[in-house]
Each structure stands twice: as C-alpha cells, then as structure tokens.
Design an enzyme around this catalytic site. Structure first.
Site, PDB file in Angstrom:
ATOM      1  N   ASP A 164       0.806  -1.210   0.000  1.00  0.00           N
ATOM      2  CA  ASP A 164       0.000   0.000   0.000  1.00  0.00           C
ATOM      3  C   ASP A 164       0.846   1.270   0.000  1.00  0.00           C
ATOM      4  OD1 ASP A 164      -2.235  -1.614   0.229  1.00  0.00           O
ATOM      5  OD2 ASP A 164      -2.335  -1.419   2.399  1.00  0.00           O
ATOM      6  N   LYS A 165       0.247   2.335  -0.462  1.00  0.00           N
ATOM      7  CA  LYS A 165       0.904   3.643  -0.456  1.00  0.00           C
ATOM      8  C   LYS A 165       1.445   3.984   0.928  1.00  0.00           C
ATOM      9  CE  LYS A 165      -0.231   8.576  -0.720  1.00  0.00           C
ATOM     10  NZ  LYS A 165      -1.318   9.560  -0.921  1.00  0.00           N
TER      11      LYS A 165
END
Length: 353
Positions: A164-165
């Site tokens: 994920d970011k």
C-alpha cells in the site's frame, strides 16, 4: 520504457488502497481437448494464451512455473488429449508509457536479475488515476532505462507484488522476464518468506495465532476489503501473527503472510477486533482501548500526529534467487515515524508499571 501492470480486479480502488501483498501474476488452468493432436507444450501454450510470447512461455517452463497433470515438464513435452496444464505468468503490461523520473530510491540490493527496494510510506507503487507521476514505477523507469531491450524492443522488468501507499518496506523487482516468472512462481506457491511489523490496538491473550478468512471487496464500501469467514465471497487468505511486545492498549506484532491479498493484514486484524494503529480505513485512527479523554487522549493524539498512517512495515523478504538457486534474505529497519511512535508507547507503558 518500463510499463505498469494491467488493471487488476481491484483497479477501481484508489491508488493508495490497491496494494498490500497483492501479487502481480496470472494463473491459468487449461484442459486439452479430447481430440487434441500431439503438440509441443510451448507451441500449445502459445496458441492458447493471449499476449504471451514464446520467450515468456519458455521462461515460465524453465522456471518450473508450468505443470502438466501436476508435474513439472519441459518445452518438448507433447500435449495429449485431456492433459491438464497450469501456468503462472507475470501479468502483461498495460498500454501506455510511463514517464521516467529521477528519484533517490532506497535500493538495498541489485544484480542483473532483480533489485530490492525499501519503499517509504506515502509513495504509490504504480501509476493510476490521480497518481500518474511520483510513483515507484516512475522511479524504476528512470533507474532501469539503460537495460538492454527485449526482442520486441521493450524493456520489461517490473513488479511481482506491491504494498500500500502508506505501508513502508521491502519490494522485490524483477529485471528480466525470467526473474519475474521465477519470482511469481514462488509467490504463487507461498515459498517466499514475508514478514511485517504491525502495531495493533488491543491486548492479545495468546502469544501467537492465525487468522483465516476469505478476503474480498466489501459490499458496502468498494474501497474497503471485507473478511468472509465462511468463504461465501472473496479469496482464501491466511495471516499468521506473533506478539513481540505488549504496551497495554496496543501490541507490536510480527505478521507473516501465507497468502497475499489486498489489505490482508489490515482487514484480518480488524476482523478479529485489533485494527492497526492509526489506520483510518479500518477504524484504527481513533482510541479503541482506554479513556477518550484527559492525558491519555492527548498522548494518543500525539502518536496519531506523529504517524498519520497505518502502523505497518514490510520488514523482510526471503526467496530463492532466480539464477543462482541460493536462498537470500533481506530485512529493513523500522522507518523513523514508526520507530518514534513505538518509543512513545514503550515509554508510556513504563509509567503504568
């Protein structure tokens, strides 16, 4: 030019919501017709698979990513009627070019086949709507632009998995079709070792445990992954965890993925009542244990401000090198924000003794 992977089943998720543990490969199962004439395995697959070159198929066969009736075989095997063929391939690139951007990538290891990148929190892995620039793939396109091209003139190194970011930590990047195929096969068979450090809300009675439950897109919110324990929807998912330290209201965990699904750790931890600290998507960005007032509330809010993202770090990767056959292992230390919040909780726990 490095190209990003194609749209996945989670492609309508926001760029920072389509990631953790999501392996980027295709898995095919083909049953030969009962009237199938004897044909070399590589030619058979070339005829049956769209967007797969003969070189890519042969690389998959050499990487033992192709099985016939459950057994690894060679390119010259003659496919027979009713044979069952399975194959794992890196996903083909989506159309469109990626603009190379010079970045200070934290590269922990690199050779002719692969590189290991320690991704900072806040960096999107690959371009998508709303994030066409500044992604890890943009940086890789610049870093790898001088690689020799493939037979079709393209440079095709790329991602095998993603995070994920707002999750920090290690990613392995394949620099050749062979490396991508070999690594993808290891992901598919769950032989790659991956461990995460996570700070979760709540007290754990046991020192270790396992969460099992299918994971799929929530029916109420398409940007969130839900857990379906009865398996009525989603994909099979297993997360193993071990408690490393207890700080009263929160616990430090080591999580190991047996499978790799989008948001797997975050969704599984919420499902068992222990959302990750500061995880706004899964309810960890508010006080879950302890009084929501006074000095304790002020302390927790300071921690949220210091780490305004989910407390999750992809700490380690271990796998077999595609060319040497040796098992290699990499580990990344906690980033500054995670380490600072952990220190705060450690100090707070001492005051409660």
């Amino acid at each position: 030019m490095l190209l990003p992977p194609p749209a996945s089943p989670d492609s309508d998720l926001e760029p920072d919501d389509a990631g953790e543990g999501d392996e980027l490969y295709e898995h095919h199962r083909i049953v030969a017709d009962r009237g199938q004439e004897l044909l070399r395995l590589d030619k058979f697959l070339l005829n049956r698979l769209a967007n797969a070159s003969r070189t890519k198929i042969q690389d998959a066969i050499r990487a033992e990513a192709v099985q016939v009736n459950g057994h690894v075989t060679k390119s010259n095997y003659r496919v027979r009627p009713a044979d069952v063929i399975t194959i794992t391939l890196p996903e083909p690139p989506r159309t469109g070019k990626v603009e190379p951007q010079k970045m200070n990538l934290d590269i922990r290891y690199e050779d002719a086949d692969l590189l290991i990148v320690n991704k900072p929190a806040g960096m999107v892995v690959h371009p998508a709507y709303g994030n066409w620039e500044g992604t890890l793939v943009n940086g890789l396109a610049y870093h790898l632009e001088n690689l020799p091209t493939g037979r079709n003139g393209e440079i095709r190194p790329g991602l095998v998995h993603r995070i994920d970011k707002d999750t920090s930590g290690l990613l392995v990047i394949g620099k050749t079709e062979w490396a991508m195929t070999h690594l993808s096969q290891q992901f598919f068979h769950h032989t790659i070792e991956r461990s995460y450090l996570a700070l979760a809300w709540g007290k754990f009675d046991d020192d270790a445990g396992t969460v099992r439950g299918h994971i799929g897109r929530s029916l109420r919110d398409r940007k969130v992954q839900a857990v379906y324990p009865d398996g009525e929807q989603g994909k099979h998912a297993v997360t193993h965890y071990r408690v490393l330290a207890r700080y009263g209201p929160v616990s430090l965990l080591e999580c190991r993925l047996e499978t790799g699904r989008t948001h797997q750790i975050r969704a599984h931890m919420q499902h068992i009542g222990h959302p990750l600290f500061s995880d706004a998507t899964y309810g960890g960005d508010r006080i879950r244990v302890g009084p929501a007032s006074g000095a304790y509330k002020a302390f927790v809010e300071q921690c949220f401000a210091r780490m305004p993202r989910q407390a999750l770090h992809a700490r380690s990767l271990g796998f077999v090198h595609p060319s040497t056959g040796e098992r290699i292992y990499f580990e990344a230390e906690l980033p500054e924000d995670f380490a600072a919040v952990l220190a705060k909780w450690e100090a707070w726990a001492v005051t409660q003794e």
